[in-house]
Design a protein around this motif. Sequence first.
Motif, PDB file in Angstrom:
ATOM      1  N   MET A   1       0.749  -1.237   0.036  1.00  0.00           N
ATOM      2  CA  MET A   1       0.045  -0.078  -0.025  1.00  0.00           C
ATOM      3  C   MET A   1       0.883   1.239  -0.033  1.00  0.00           C
ATOM      4  N   LEU A   2       1.775   1.282   0.706  1.00  0.00           N
ATOM      5  CA  LEU A   2       2.807   2.320   0.663  1.00  0.00           C
ATOM      6  C   LEU A   2       3.501   2.714  -0.613  1.00  0.00           C
ATOM      7  N   ALA A   3       3.997   1.528  -1.280  1.00  0.00           N
ATOM      8  CA  ALA A   3       4.492   1.516  -2.667  1.00  0.00           C
ATOM      9  C   ALA A   3       3.413   2.125  -3.482  1.00  0.00           C
ATOM     10  N   THR A   4       2.369   1.536  -3.436  1.00  0.00           N
ATOM     11  CA  THR A   4       1.149   2.406  -4.372  1.00  0.00           C
ATOM     12  C   THR A   4       1.135   3.570  -4.218  1.00  0.00           C
ATOM     13  N   LEU A   5       1.103   4.304  -2.849  1.00  0.00           N
ATOM     14  CA  LEU A   5       0.920   5.794  -2.680  1.00  0.00           C
ATOM     15  C   LEU A   5       2.155   6.454  -2.879  1.00  0.00           C
ATOM     16  N   ARG A   6       3.304   5.801  -3.131  1.00  0.00           N
ATOM     17  CA  ARG A   6       4.573   6.568  -3.498  1.00  0.00           C
ATOM     18  C   ARG A   6       4.423   6.623  -4.980  1.00  0.00           C
ATOM     19  N   ASP A   7       4.024   5.769  -5.606  1.00  0.00           N
ATOM     20  CA  ASP A   7       3.957   5.326  -7.087  1.00  0.00           C
ATOM     21  C   ASP A   7       2.967   6.272  -7.566  1.00  0.00           C
ATOM     22  N   GLU A   8       1.943   6.559  -6.830  1.00  0.00           N
ATOM     23  CA  GLU A   8       0.821   7.813  -6.961  1.00  0.00           C
ATOM     24  C   GLU A   8       1.171   9.198  -6.980  1.00  0.00           C
ATOM     25  N   GLY A   9       2.453   9.287  -6.288  1.00  0.00           N
ATOM     26  CA  GLY A   9       2.857  10.630  -6.075  1.00  0.00           C
ATOM     27  C   GLY A   9       3.174  11.219  -4.683  1.00  0.00           C
ATOM     28  N   SER A  10       2.581  10.515  -3.737  1.00  0.00           N
ATOM     29  CA  SER A  10       3.073  10.755  -2.383  1.00  0.00           C
ATOM     30  C   SER A  10       4.415  10.634  -2.027  1.00  0.00           C
TER      31      SER A  10
END
Length: 183
Positions: free
Chosen positions: A148-157
């Motif tokens: 989930m953290l990787a997804t958030l990072r990949d989405e720009g967070s």
Amino acid sequence: NGAGKSTLALTLAGLLPPAGGAVIAAPSLAQGANPSPIRWASRELLTRIGMVFQEPEHQLLAQTVRDELAVGPRALGVPDDEVSARVDELLTRLRLAHLGAANPYTLSGGEKRRLTVAAAIATRPRVLILDEPTFGQDARTWAELVAMLATLRDEGSAIVTITHDLDVARALHATRFVLGAPA
């Protein structure tokens, strides 16, 4: 232990004043607010910087898990139907749906930690600062949280993780900074 990792996290999050120097947000993050996060009002922090404390009990506010997840979005004036959708999604993603009506203080340590991560994510901050987010998690939950953290990072967070768990840093392909305790 004792190197100041949690203090650094709270300072970066705008919750503690710097002991020296200044913390200045990039103009794209500040967007019309004072450049120093310590001067931001709570409402200004909500969508800019989310913080997950090392001790989950230090950030619990509501009487139920569901209400805990709704605190931030409601403070932002998010419409009730969207608040409900965000809460439902986070309850499901973090396997807390069966605990929606429970008092947060009755949860296990790992469940409390997942709840506080979800509560921080609920406001959709552009920077997420997490202090030991995977502590007390089983292997499945650890993997889900990191994904989930990787997804958030990949989405720009932007993700800042304070951790002793170097596998988290490796899994997120993170730049690592090592703090040592003073001699």
